[in-house]
Scaffold this motif. Sequence first.
Motif, PDB file in Angstrom:
ATOM      1  N   SER A 223       0.839  -1.195   0.000  1.00 19.30           N
ATOM      2  CA  SER A 223       0.000   0.000   0.000  1.00 19.30           C
ATOM      3  C   SER A 223       0.876   1.248   0.000  1.00 19.30           C
ATOM      4  N   GLU A 224       0.296   2.370  -0.415  1.00 20.41           N
ATOM      5  CA  GLU A 224       1.026   3.633  -0.383  1.00 20.41           C
ATOM      6  C   GLU A 224       1.437   3.976   1.042  1.00 20.41           C
ATOM      7  N   GLU A 225       0.586   3.640   1.992  1.00 20.98           N
ATOM      8  CA  GLU A 225       0.886   3.908   3.407  1.00 20.98           C
ATOM      9  C   GLU A 225       2.135   3.158   3.848  1.00 20.98           C
ATOM     10  N   ASP A 226       2.236   1.877   3.460  1.00 24.57           N
ATOM     11  CA  ASP A 226       3.410   1.077   3.847  1.00 24.57           C
ATOM     12  C   ASP A 226       4.664   1.552   3.126  1.00 24.57           C
ATOM     13  N   ILE A 227       4.526   1.960   1.871  1.00 23.81           N
ATOM     14  CA  ILE A 227       5.674   2.485   1.128  1.00 23.81           C
ATOM     15  C   ILE A 227       6.168   3.774   1.774  1.00 23.81           C
ATOM     16  N   ASP A 228       5.240   4.659   2.157  1.00 19.03           N
ATOM     17  CA  ASP A 228       5.630   5.920   2.809  1.00 19.03           C
ATOM     18  C   ASP A 228       6.346   5.650   4.130  1.00 19.03           C
ATOM     19  N   ALA A 229       5.850   4.683   4.897  1.00 18.48           N
ATOM     20  CA  ALA A 229       6.486   4.338   6.174  1.00 18.48           C
ATOM     21  C   ALA A 229       7.901   3.810   5.945  1.00 18.48           C
ATOM     22  N   LEU A 230       8.078   3.003   4.896  1.00 16.73           N
ATOM     23  CA  LEU A 230       9.408   2.462   4.583  1.00 16.73           C
ATOM     24  C   LEU A 230      10.355   3.585   4.164  1.00 16.73           C
ATOM     25  N   LEU A 231       9.852   4.538   3.383  1.00 17.75           N
ATOM     26  CA  LEU A 231      10.684   5.660   2.930  1.00 17.75           C
ATOM     27  C   LEU A 231      11.116   6.552   4.094  1.00 17.75           C
ATOM     28  N   LYS A 232      10.315   6.629   5.125  1.00 20.10           N
ATOM     29  CA  LYS A 232      10.708   7.404   6.314  1.00 20.10           C
ATOM     30  C   LYS A 232      11.889   6.747   7.022  1.00 20.10           C
ATOM     31  N   GLU A 233      11.893   5.407   7.023  1.00 19.31           N
ATOM     32  CA  GLU A 233      12.995   4.675   7.661  1.00 19.31           C
ATOM     33  C   GLU A 233      14.231   4.633   6.772  1.00 19.31           C
ATOM     34  N   TYR A 234      14.003   4.552   5.471  1.00 19.24           N
ATOM     35  CA  TYR A 234      15.095   4.453   4.499  1.00 19.24           C
ATOM     36  C   TYR A 234      14.827   5.440   3.356  1.00 19.24           C
ATOM     37  N   PRO A 235      15.169   6.709   3.536  1.00 21.00           N
ATOM     38  CA  PRO A 235      14.868   7.723   2.501  1.00 21.00           C
ATOM     39  C   PRO A 235      15.550   7.448   1.160  1.00 21.00           C
ATOM     40  N   ASN A 236      16.673   6.740   1.174  1.00 21.76           N
ATOM     41  CA  ASN A 236      17.430   6.514  -0.064  1.00 21.76           C
ATOM     42  C   ASN A 236      17.230   5.111  -0.629  1.00 21.76           C
ATOM     43  N   ILE A 237      16.110   4.531  -0.339  1.00 22.98           N
ATOM     44  CA  ILE A 237      15.808   3.187  -0.842  1.00 22.98           C
ATOM     45  C   ILE A 237      15.795   3.205  -2.369  1.00 22.98           C
ATOM     46  N   PRO A 238      16.357   2.182  -3.029  1.00 20.99           N
ATOM     47  CA  PRO A 238      16.367   2.165  -4.502  1.00 20.99           C
ATOM     48  C   PRO A 238      14.951   2.173  -5.087  1.00 20.99           C
ATOM     49  N   GLY A 239      14.782   2.885  -6.175  1.00 17.89           N
ATOM     50  CA  GLY A 239      13.486   2.929  -6.831  1.00 17.89           C
ATOM     51  C   GLY A 239      13.013   1.572  -7.296  1.00 17.89           C
ATOM     52  N   SER A 240      13.950   0.698  -7.688  1.00 21.86           N
ATOM     53  CA  SER A 240      13.572  -0.631  -8.164  1.00 21.86           C
ATOM     54  C   SER A 240      12.972  -1.480  -7.045  1.00 21.86           C
ATOM     55  N   LEU A 241      13.380  -1.243  -5.794  1.00 20.83           N
ATOM     56  CA  LEU A 241      12.778  -1.986  -4.686  1.00 20.83           C
ATOM     57  C   LEU A 241      11.350  -1.506  -4.444  1.00 20.83           C
ATOM     58  N   ILE A 242      11.144  -0.203  -4.513  1.00 24.01           N
ATOM     59  CA  ILE A 242       9.786   0.329  -4.392  1.00 24.01           C
ATOM     60  C   ILE A 242       8.890  -0.282  -5.474  1.00 24.01           C
ATOM     61  N   ASP A 243       9.401  -0.314  -6.701  1.00 24.90           N
ATOM     62  CA  ASP A 243       8.631  -0.883  -7.809  1.00 24.90           C
ATOM     63  C   ASP A 243       8.298  -2.346  -7.557  1.00 24.90           C
TER      64      ASP A 243
END
Length: 563
Positions: A223-243
């Motif tokens: 979900s967008e909510e879970d992705i946003d929470a992950l980005l708060k913990e890891y702001p520089n997460i690779p875009g391919s992992l988000i995808d």
Amino acid sequence: MRYTLKLNGTFNLEDTRNFEAYLQGFLSRNYLGFVDRDMTKVCYVDEETGSKNITDKIPTHSLIYIDVPDRENAFNELLEIIDEIGVPLGSVLQNEEVTIPVGTLSQIEVNYTFDTAKNIKKKVDKLEDKLECDYLDELCVVSHSYIFGKEVRYFLYVVDVDISLPIIEAFLENQKEITNMDIKTSRSGYGIAHRYFSVLRRRYKVENIKLWESVKDIYQGASEEDIDALLKEYPNIPGSLIDLLKIIDGTWDTNHEKGLVNLPVFTTVEAEIPLNLLSAKQMIINKELAKKPIINRIANMGVEFDKFISNDLENIHVLPLAYSEPEYDSCELYIDFHPSNEGDYGQIIVYSQDDNSYCTASKSLDEFLLDMLNNDFYDMFQKITKNEKFDVDDSEEEYDDLEEAAESIFWEFAKTTYKDIKEFNKDLKKYMKSMEEAITIAELKEIVLEEREIIIAYEAWIEEVSQLKENEVLELEDGETLLEEEKEDGLWQVTILARLKSEAKKGFALGELMMKAHNQMANKELFDYVHFEGFDYLGQETEVKGLVERAEGLPVFEVNLGS
């Protein structure tokens, strides 16, 4: 039900026919209808269409007509197949009721000029084959070139522009024969993660359909909510992992709305253990938990680590990416955001219990995913199949993978001997294309035999027994010998047994097996029987004088030849 696939891009008639053949193979394997080849049209910018090429123009799209059975989910199955093949941005699948965009490949157009038009077709083919086979590999799904005098318009359809573009630019800039290079891109919005999952899904359907069926209706994206929470913990997460997480949110005993998902999606050449992706929530939960075993293993248990991993244990900053299941030795995959001075920010590191070490697997997640694609997921599927958890009945094991894969191969045996598998695969691909058939390098890299050693049997004509290679013997009855008077026109017609050994520890890839079979026959006379018509499994051979003497035996395959 009839559907029209508008295949966007610069496909001329020959390219379109190759695509048709490739698509038909998928349709046949899934009992999903057929392509009406008589209806295919190639279209140009001024709306001219037809079943012939216009040599002074570049096509804009092709129209392919597909007849699909009128059954539940057939349309979704067709969409899935087209996604797994990969078609260019702007392609659509439609009938009288619906029109669905299906293009996932980005287009890169390269315009360049050669210093002379002399032998330009040969030079273009050599240059572009080298770029695609040696540098891009699975990044480039299909390409076409159009030559106008000294000018070349080169269209590449790639899975990820950001990864492909620097490779293309660096390669072409080093080619002294070309000038006036200009590059344009059209992005599909999809990247390496989408392609990775599409090919993974396709391979599961072939290698372990039972396991895939157990999760295909359950898994969902983050979900967008879970992705946003992950980005708060890891702001520089690779875009391919988000995808990737947006496609499938975890496979490590992960709770999805409809049930649990357990599905290996990675492995590493270092550990050779299947690994399951953590969900966005699991990554957050395990953020701090992941540090403790790393610190303990390195500080207190003497676990080794390579020079790319920092020894600054107080400032460890890793994202737990994937873990093995309990049935395997412990193996863990991390994205490392605090490497040593010699490492790369965002590198992939792997812990292996078997080796008792941490080592760097790739410089980035993108590179890691591409390496998995380029190497056909290493031996991940073989490891899964051997795991008793998935209830595979060994008594039913046959050699269907090899026989089915071989059915699609067109090849003519000749006197040429190959030393380089890349050269053989390129020649096989070109020969298939000349027969209006298609095969990809990825398919030629697929493992079709787990055994590292086999015996092949084939018929040929020889003048002298000395023509046999060191790994060959004649198939003769006990006490039988070749007599001069049995020759016809100075030749014996014989059956030859050859023991082949794969160079890879995971078994024979299709391309390697074809090359080794070809090389065995290169110094023999085949007359008109030079066309490959498949492999037939003949059984296990435990004793062949001068070739085999082992209790467990070796599988024997007949190489079928036709005129």
